[in-house]
Enzyme design. Structure first.
Site, PDB file in Angstrom:
ATOM      1  N   THR A  52     -17.718   0.857   3.364  1.00  0.00           N
ATOM      2  CA  THR A  52     -16.342   1.229   3.662  1.00  0.00           C
ATOM      3  C   THR A  52     -16.206   2.743   3.520  1.00  0.00           C
ATOM      4  O   THR A  52     -17.128   3.435   3.100  1.00  0.00           O
ATOM      5  CB  THR A  52     -15.376   0.555   2.684  1.00  0.00           C
ATOM      6  N   TYR A  89     -14.977   5.859 -13.432  1.00  0.00           N
ATOM      7  CA  TYR A  89     -14.722   4.676 -12.607  1.00  0.00           C
ATOM      8  C   TYR A  89     -15.252   3.419 -13.286  1.00  0.00           C
ATOM      9  O   TYR A  89     -14.565   2.390 -13.347  1.00  0.00           O
ATOM     10  CB  TYR A  89     -15.387   4.869 -11.248  1.00  0.00           C
ATOM     11  N   ASN A 102      -6.151  -5.337  -5.681  1.00  0.00           N
ATOM     12  CA  ASN A 102      -7.291  -4.670  -5.066  1.00  0.00           C
ATOM     13  C   ASN A 102      -7.209  -3.147  -5.087  1.00  0.00           C
ATOM     14  O   ASN A 102      -8.232  -2.471  -5.066  1.00  0.00           O
ATOM     15  CB  ASN A 102      -7.428  -5.146  -3.611  1.00  0.00           C
ATOM     16  N   LYS A 142     -13.095   0.068 -14.352  1.00  0.00           N
ATOM     17  CA  LYS A 142     -13.399  -1.250 -13.820  1.00  0.00           C
ATOM     18  C   LYS A 142     -13.842  -2.216 -14.916  1.00  0.00           C
ATOM     19  O   LYS A 142     -13.652  -3.438 -14.803  1.00  0.00           O
ATOM     20  CB  LYS A 142     -14.455  -1.132 -12.716  1.00  0.00           C
ATOM     21  N   ASP A 188       0.836  -1.191   0.000  1.00  0.00           N
ATOM     22  CA  ASP A 188       0.000   0.000   0.000  1.00  0.00           C
ATOM     23  C   ASP A 188       0.877   1.250   0.000  1.00  0.00           C
ATOM     24  O   ASP A 188       2.023   1.211   0.468  1.00  0.00           O
ATOM     25  CB  ASP A 188      -0.901   0.025   1.240  1.00  0.00           C
TER      26      ASP A 188
END
Length: 267
Positions: free
Chosen positions: A198, A161, A92, A165, A39
């Protein structure tokens, strides 16, 4: 999946410091895998890894900007060197920048493309090089790319987005074909998570309100739930369980697939 289903496996989870990535790292560790969290949020990644290590799992962290080839090389080297192998990659890491099409900014589109598309492509590249015969590890493995239900539906204010994706979905299928035809022994699949509560998911809800598409956050979330046949949001455990399954031997004849974890929203 039962504990131990991934015993002996060595995994790298990108964007694993928080959210879906952290939940997947936990699920992989619970299934018996050793896990490296990659990360750009290095301090948070180290904290997440330390917390998982307290459960007895073998978990570490490494700085990883997924748009940077050199950092991918160092991260894969850290996985191999510190964990003793590399046979699972969870691609991810990703970002979402909400915008109506009439308000799109070129820099925002480029940033999403860099992280969501280039990042996944570089991850596939370095996983293939390490896992294929003659690679640093050479024993094959599996890659799970995290796409989104946004790749399968038309939803306002997420055009950029959704495009990135959708690219993840297409890249997954080409990568699976290449790996199979070239005898790499690597399976490649992707998942399409639905909206989860989230930080990223709730920011999207807030942005939907800011763009005049819902009266409040509750209304934005409610609109998603109304379009979901199972009538609720996804949980992190549900998303993680599907990813663990795709990494396991139970999924050994599954490659090039896109698995929806969206309560039927994208059907």
């Amino acid at each position: 999946m039962a504990n131990g289903s991934l015993s002996g496996r060595k995994a790298l989870v990108t964007g694993g410091a928080r959210g879906i990535g952290a939940a997947v790292a936990q699920a992989l560790a619970r299934a018996g895998a050793s896990v490296m969290i990659g990360d750009v949020l290095t301090e948070l990644a180290a904290q997440t890894a330390a917390g998982l290590s307290q459960t007895g799992a073998r978990v570490g962290s490494v700085a990883l900007d997924v748009t940077d080839d050199a950092q991918w090389e160092r991260a894969v080297g850290a996985v191999v060197g510190e964990l003793g192998g590399f046979d699972i990659l969870i691609n991810n890491a990703g970002i979402e920048i909400t915008s109506l099409i009439a308000d799109l900014q070129a820099d925002d589109l480029r940033r999403m493309c860099d992280i969501n598309v280039v990042g996944v492509g570089l991850g596939l590249k370095h996983a293939f090089r390490a896992m294929r015969p003659g690679g640093a590890v050479g024993g094959g493995g599996c890659v799970v790319n995290v796409s989104s239900v946004a790749a399968t539906i038309a939803y306002p204010a997420i055009a950029g987005y959704s495009a990135t994706k959708s690219a993840v979905d297409r890249m997954t299928r080409v990568a699976a074909m290449e790996a199979g035809k070239l005898g790499y022994g690597i399976r490649v699949n992707c998942v399409y998570p639905g909206l989860t509560p989230t930080e990223m998911g709730m920011k999207l809800a807030t942005d939907i309100v800011a763009n005049g598409l819902a009266p409040n956050v509750e209304g934005a979330v409610g609109a998603v739930i109304e379009q979901t046949p199972l009538g609720r949001l996804a949980t992190l455990d549900e998303i993680s369980a599907a990813i663990v399954f795709l990494c396991s031997d139970e999924a050994r004849f599954i490659t090039g697939a896109g698995v929806p974890i969206d309560g039927g929203m994208g059907m």
